[in-house]
Design a protein around this motif. Structure first.
Motif, mmCIF file in Angstrom:
data_model
loop_
_atom_site.group_PDB
_atom_site.id
_atom_site.type_symbol
_atom_site.label_atom_id
_atom_site.label_comp_id
_atom_site.label_asym_id
_atom_site.label_seq_id
_atom_site.Cartn_x
_atom_site.Cartn_y
_atom_site.Cartn_z
ATOM 1 N N ASN A 1 0.871 -1.171 -0.096
ATOM 2 C CA ASN A 1 -0.146 0.004 -0.021
ATOM 3 C C ASN A 1 0.921 1.291 -0.106
ATOM 4 O O ASN A 1 0.535 2.222 -0.706
ATOM 5 N N TRP B 1 0.897 4.232 -3.012
ATOM 6 C CA TRP B 1 0.501 5.571 -2.791
ATOM 7 C C TRP B 1 1.743 6.575 -2.529
ATOM 8 O O TRP B 1 1.725 7.615 -3.101
ATOM 9 N N PHE C 1 2.210 7.282 -6.336
ATOM 10 C CA PHE C 1 0.875 8.000 -6.879
ATOM 11 C C PHE C 1 0.888 9.392 -6.785
ATOM 12 O O PHE C 1 0.670 10.275 -7.669
ATOM 13 N N VAL D 1 -8.186 8.701 -3.937
ATOM 14 C CA VAL D 1 -7.700 9.253 -2.766
ATOM 15 C C VAL D 1 -8.778 9.215 -1.779
ATOM 16 O O VAL D 1 -8.753 8.583 -0.738
ATOM 17 N N ARG E 1 -9.794 5.701 -0.861
ATOM 18 C CA ARG E 1 -8.659 5.162 -0.045
ATOM 19 C C ARG E 1 -8.867 5.515 1.533
ATOM 20 O O ARG E 1 -8.378 4.617 2.469
ATOM 21 N N LEU F 1 -2.790 7.230 4.013
ATOM 22 C CA LEU F 1 -2.788 6.386 2.869
ATOM 23 C C LEU F 1 -2.526 5.061 2.908
ATOM 24 O O LEU F 1 -2.995 4.287 2.173
ATOM 25 N N ALA G 1 4.431 8.398 2.376
ATOM 26 C CA ALA G 1 3.213 8.465 1.198
ATOM 27 C C ALA G 1 2.563 9.619 1.459
ATOM 28 O O ALA G 1 1.978 10.559 0.276
ATOM 29 N N ASP G 2 2.125 9.786 2.746
ATOM 30 C CA ASP G 2 1.241 11.333 2.882
ATOM 31 C C ASP G 2 2.093 12.395 2.788
ATOM 32 O O ASP G 2 1.547 13.365 2.350
ATOM 33 N N THR H 1 1.998 13.138 -0.832
ATOM 34 C CA THR H 1 0.672 13.617 -1.326
ATOM 35 C C THR H 1 0.147 14.964 -0.859
ATOM 36 O O THR H 1 -0.412 15.600 -1.589
#
Length: 235
Positions: free
Chosen positions: A100, A104, A107, A148, A151, A159, A167-168, A171
């Motif tokens: 995961n 992300w 992403f 988003v 998720r 995330l 990942a956060d 983003t």
């Protein structure tokens, strides 16, 4: 301190400062001012990319010599591995959390950030609002935003899962500061999970410290449904 982080105001480099604050590592900080909108010569002199963020490690524990990196993902991977004891980056031993996280993490700059940049271009004075290309651009952004939203509806937290990861940190810039350049509004019902997510992020001490370090005490992070464009893009 060997590690120096170069920050350009209102840019993706806020990610790196936030990362460093979450990890609790020591670093030197160099602020750069836009000239008048884009990167100044001081950033261009550091790296051929001529964009922020830029990181210097001199000497690097890896090479025993000076290392200069651009690109948010490369810098974050380096800092987490070399200076952060691997924190905020799940690994194979973490099972599904790792897969995961991996998706992300990439992403953010692989899909979400380019999509919002295309929306910004599609809204430019030279664009045709009735063009099918513009319509497709907006549809693509809405689709990515729904990914988003869905998720976050699953995790009810972050995330990758229950805890914050890199990942956060990758983003959130697109969902917040980048909207000052392209004022996208969030629907309080349709994007309720995104807004809840941004509220959680905004309550993190490390995030608050990072944004104050980057933009000063008077700056309010763009965490709400509506935003105003930055003054530098109103010129």
């Amino acid at each position: 301190m060997a590690l120096t982080l170069h920050h350009l105001g209102l840019s993706q480099s806020e990610r790196i400062i936030w990362l460093a604050e979450e990890l609790g590592i020591n670093y030197n900080l160099v602020h750069h001012k836009r000239d008048p909108i884009f990167s100044p010569q001081s950033i261009k002199d550091l790296h051929p990319a001529g964009t922020a963020p830029v990181m210097e490690d001199d000497p690097s524990p890896i090479t025993q010599s000076r290392v200069v990196l651009a690109e948010s993902g490369a810098i974050m991977d380096y800092i987490i591995t070399v200076h952060g004891n691997g924190n905020l980056a799940p690994t194979l031993k973490d099972g599904p959390l790792y897969t995961n996280y991996l998706e992300w993490y990439h992403f953010a700059n692989g899909s979400l950030q380019p999509a919002l940049f295309r929306v910004m271009m599609a809204r430019g004075p030279a664009s045709d609002p009735n063009s099918p290309v513009v319509a497709r651009t907006l549809q693509k952004w809405d689709h990515l935003l729904s990914m988003v939203e869905n998720r976050l509806a699953e995790t009810k937290a972050y995330l990758a899962g229950e805890t914050l990861t890199a990942a956060d940190i990758m983003t959130v810039f697109t969902l917040t500061t980048m909207r000052g350049f392209c004022p996208i509004e969030f629907d309080e019902e349709k994007q309720a999970n995104i807004l809840g997510y941004l509220k959680r992020v905004g309550e993190r001490p490390a995030y608050r410290r990072a944004m104050e370090i980057c933009e000063g005490k008077e700056f309010s992070p763009l965490l709400g449904a509506k935003v105003e464009p930055f003054s530098l893009v109103k010129r």
